[in-house]
Design a protein around this motif. Sequence first.
Motif, PDB file in Angstrom:
ATOM      1  N   GLY A  44       8.811 -23.834 -18.145  1.00 30.03           N
ATOM      2  CA  GLY A  44       9.225 -25.188 -18.454  1.00 30.03           C
ATOM      3  C   GLY A  44       9.378 -25.435 -19.944  1.00 30.03           C
ATOM      4  N   LYS A  45       9.494 -26.649 -20.277  1.00 32.56           N
ATOM      5  CA  LYS A  45       9.648 -27.061 -21.672  1.00 32.56           C
ATOM      6  C   LYS A  45       8.515 -27.987 -22.044  1.00 32.56           C
ATOM      7  N   GLU A  46       8.142 -27.964 -23.313  1.00 33.28           N
ATOM      8  CA  GLU A  46       7.107 -28.896 -23.793  1.00 33.28           C
ATOM      9  C   GLU A  46       7.736 -30.243 -23.981  1.00 33.28           C
ATOM     10  N   GLY A  47       7.931 -31.124 -23.340  1.00 35.78           N
ATOM     11  CA  GLY A  47       8.608 -32.407 -23.492  1.00 35.78           C
ATOM     12  C   GLY A  47       8.823 -32.857 -24.919  1.00 35.78           C
ATOM     13  N   GLY A  48       9.354 -34.004 -25.059  1.00 33.60           N
ATOM     14  CA  GLY A  48       9.613 -34.528 -26.392  1.00 33.60           C
ATOM     15  C   GLY A  48      11.068 -34.331 -26.775  1.00 33.60           C
ATOM     16  N   GLU A  49      11.572 -35.255 -27.540  1.00 35.48           N
ATOM     17  CA  GLU A  49      12.964 -35.215 -27.980  1.00 35.48           C
ATOM     18  C   GLU A  49      13.239 -33.985 -28.824  1.00 35.48           C
ATOM     19  N   GLY A  50      14.167 -33.169 -28.403  1.00 31.54           N
ATOM     20  CA  GLY A  50      14.603 -32.027 -29.184  1.00 31.54           C
ATOM     21  C   GLY A  50      13.637 -30.858 -29.201  1.00 31.54           C
ATOM     22  N   ASN A  51      12.474 -30.976 -28.595  1.00 32.79           N
ATOM     23  CA  ASN A  51      11.509 -29.873 -28.590  1.00 32.79           C
ATOM     24  C   ASN A  51      11.784 -29.016 -27.362  1.00 32.79           C
ATOM     25  N   GLN A  52      12.422 -27.889 -27.576  1.00 33.07           N
ATOM     26  CA  GLN A  52      12.813 -27.027 -26.471  1.00 33.07           C
ATOM     27  C   GLN A  52      11.998 -25.745 -26.405  1.00 33.07           C
ATOM     28  N   SER A  53      10.847 -25.679 -27.095  1.00 37.47           N
ATOM     29  CA  SER A  53      10.064 -24.455 -27.079  1.00 37.47           C
ATOM     30  C   SER A  53       9.319 -24.335 -25.748  1.00 37.47           C
ATOM     31  N   PRO A  54       9.277 -23.122 -25.190  1.00 31.88           N
ATOM     32  CA  PRO A  54       8.584 -22.922 -23.911  1.00 31.88           C
ATOM     33  C   PRO A  54       7.086 -23.188 -24.057  1.00 31.88           C
ATOM     34  N   LYS A  55       6.470 -23.563 -22.954  1.00 37.23           N
ATOM     35  CA  LYS A  55       5.041 -23.854 -22.933  1.00 37.23           C
ATOM     36  C   LYS A  55       4.317 -22.710 -22.217  1.00 37.23           C
ATOM     37  N   ILE A  56       3.219 -22.263 -22.816  1.00 38.11           N
ATOM     38  CA  ILE A  56       2.396 -21.233 -22.182  1.00 38.11           C
ATOM     39  C   ILE A  56       1.537 -21.924 -21.127  1.00 38.11           C
ATOM     40  N   VAL A  57       1.653 -21.457 -19.883  1.00 39.31           N
ATOM     41  CA  VAL A  57       0.928 -22.084 -18.784  1.00 39.31           C
ATOM     42  C   VAL A  57      -0.101 -21.155 -18.137  1.00 39.31           C
ATOM     43  N   MET A  58      -0.090 -19.888 -18.525  1.00 40.46           N
ATOM     44  CA  MET A  58      -1.022 -18.932 -17.926  1.00 40.46           C
ATOM     45  C   MET A  58      -1.066 -17.691 -18.801  1.00 40.46           C
ATOM     46  N   ALA A  59      -2.166 -16.959 -18.713  1.00 43.57           N
ATOM     47  CA  ALA A  59      -2.285 -15.689 -19.429  1.00 43.57           C
ATOM     48  C   ALA A  59      -3.191 -14.759 -18.637  1.00 43.57           C
ATOM     49  N   ALA A  60      -2.938 -13.465 -18.751  1.00 38.56           N
ATOM     50  CA  ALA A  60      -3.804 -12.439 -18.167  1.00 38.56           C
ATOM     51  C   ALA A  60      -4.253 -11.539 -19.311  1.00 38.56           C
ATOM     52  N   LEU A  61      -5.562 -11.442 -19.484  1.00 39.60           N
ATOM     53  CA  LEU A  61      -6.135 -10.631 -20.553  1.00 39.60           C
ATOM     54  C   LEU A  61      -6.967  -9.528 -19.897  1.00 39.60           C
ATOM     55  N   ALA A  62      -6.680  -8.290 -20.219  1.00 43.54           N
ATOM     56  CA  ALA A  62      -7.402  -7.163 -19.626  1.00 43.54           C
ATOM     57  C   ALA A  62      -8.249  -6.491 -20.699  1.00 43.54           C
ATOM     58  N   ARG A  63      -9.557  -6.519 -20.477  1.00 41.59           N
ATOM     59  CA  ARG A  63     -10.516  -5.941 -21.418  1.00 41.59           C
ATOM     60  C   ARG A  63     -11.157  -4.720 -20.772  1.00 41.59           C
ATOM     61  N   LEU A  64     -11.279  -3.661 -21.542  1.00 37.21           N
ATOM     62  CA  LEU A  64     -11.955  -2.473 -21.035  1.00 37.21           C
ATOM     63  C   LEU A  64     -13.425  -2.770 -20.791  1.00 37.21           C
ATOM     64  N   THR A  65     -13.911  -2.268 -19.716  1.00 39.21           N
ATOM     65  CA  THR A  65     -15.333  -2.275 -19.436  1.00 39.21           C
ATOM     66  C   THR A  65     -15.659  -0.883 -18.921  1.00 39.21           C
ATOM     67  N   CYS A  66     -16.853  -0.676 -18.494  1.00 40.97           N
ATOM     68  CA  CYS A  66     -17.274   0.675 -18.164  1.00 40.97           C
ATOM     69  C   CYS A  66     -18.041   0.670 -16.854  1.00 40.97           C
ATOM     70  N   GLU A  67     -17.678   1.571 -15.967  1.00 38.60           N
ATOM     71  CA  GLU A  67     -18.429   1.765 -14.725  1.00 38.60           C
ATOM     72  C   GLU A  67     -19.268   3.019 -14.880  1.00 38.60           C
ATOM     73  N   MET A  68     -20.549   2.878 -14.632  1.00 36.13           N
ATOM     74  CA  MET A  68     -21.477   3.989 -14.818  1.00 36.13           C
ATOM     75  C   MET A  68     -21.699   4.754 -13.515  1.00 36.13           C
ATOM     76  N   TYR A  69     -21.791   6.046 -13.633  1.00 31.31           N
ATOM     77  CA  TYR A  69     -22.179   6.937 -12.541  1.00 31.31           C
ATOM     78  C   TYR A  69     -23.357   7.752 -13.043  1.00 31.31           C
ATOM     79  N   LEU A  70     -24.415   7.850 -12.265  1.00 30.11           N
ATOM     80  CA  LEU A  70     -25.557   8.684 -12.626  1.00 30.11           C
ATOM     81  C   LEU A  70     -25.617   9.830 -11.622  1.00 30.11           C
ATOM     82  N   LEU A  71     -25.541  11.031 -12.130  1.00 27.56           N
ATOM     83  CA  LEU A  71     -25.659  12.226 -11.300  1.00 27.56           C
ATOM     84  C   LEU A  71     -26.962  12.908 -11.675  1.00 27.56           C
ATOM     85  N   ALA A  72     -27.826  13.117 -10.693  1.00 31.00           N
ATOM     86  CA  ALA A  72     -29.143  13.697 -10.980  1.00 31.00           C
ATOM     87  C   ALA A  72     -29.604  14.532  -9.786  1.00 31.00           C
ATOM     88  N   ASP A  73     -30.254  15.627 -10.078  1.00 31.89           N
ATOM     89  CA  ASP A  73     -30.844  16.476  -9.040  1.00 31.89           C
ATOM     90  C   ASP A  73     -32.182  15.862  -8.641  1.00 31.89           C
TER      91      ASP A  73
END
Length: 140
Positions: A44-73
């Motif tokens: 969509g558009k950010e309303g207002g006279e002459g303001n035609q810049s798109p509006k950010i309505v959503m974002a997806a941010l992917a952050r690295l995390t870590c899954e641990m595995y413990l291998l033990a005898d």
Amino acid sequence: MRIREYSEADLDALVALHRAQGFEYPFPDVNDPIFVSKLVVEDGKEGGEGNQSPKIVMAALARLTCEMYLLADPRSGTPRERYDRLLALHRAGAADLRARGLDDAHAWLPPSIAKRFGRRLESLGWIRDDAWTPYCRRLR
């Protein structure tokens, strides 16, 4: 609708989206290199006279995390020796992950050991995080 990569000029819009959701966690540092994917949706558009810049309505941010595995005898050494090995590996592993820039690590315990080994992890500073419901998306 347009999906594109995040740019630093989008920061205020993302902070506003985060604030509007009302979740009780701090806005993440999206400039941290562990954020490996940052996509925004313009619609969509950010309303207002002459303001035609798109509006950010959503974002997806992917952050690295870590899954641990413990291998033990389970047959090697006495219970005390196995615990000492766990402690040494725990310290070395935490230092290694911090050096690689990671902020957290996660462990999913099989039901057969969750109660007993979970107490062991809690004694080492791990927390059982039931505050949020985890979901997984298999990509391969």
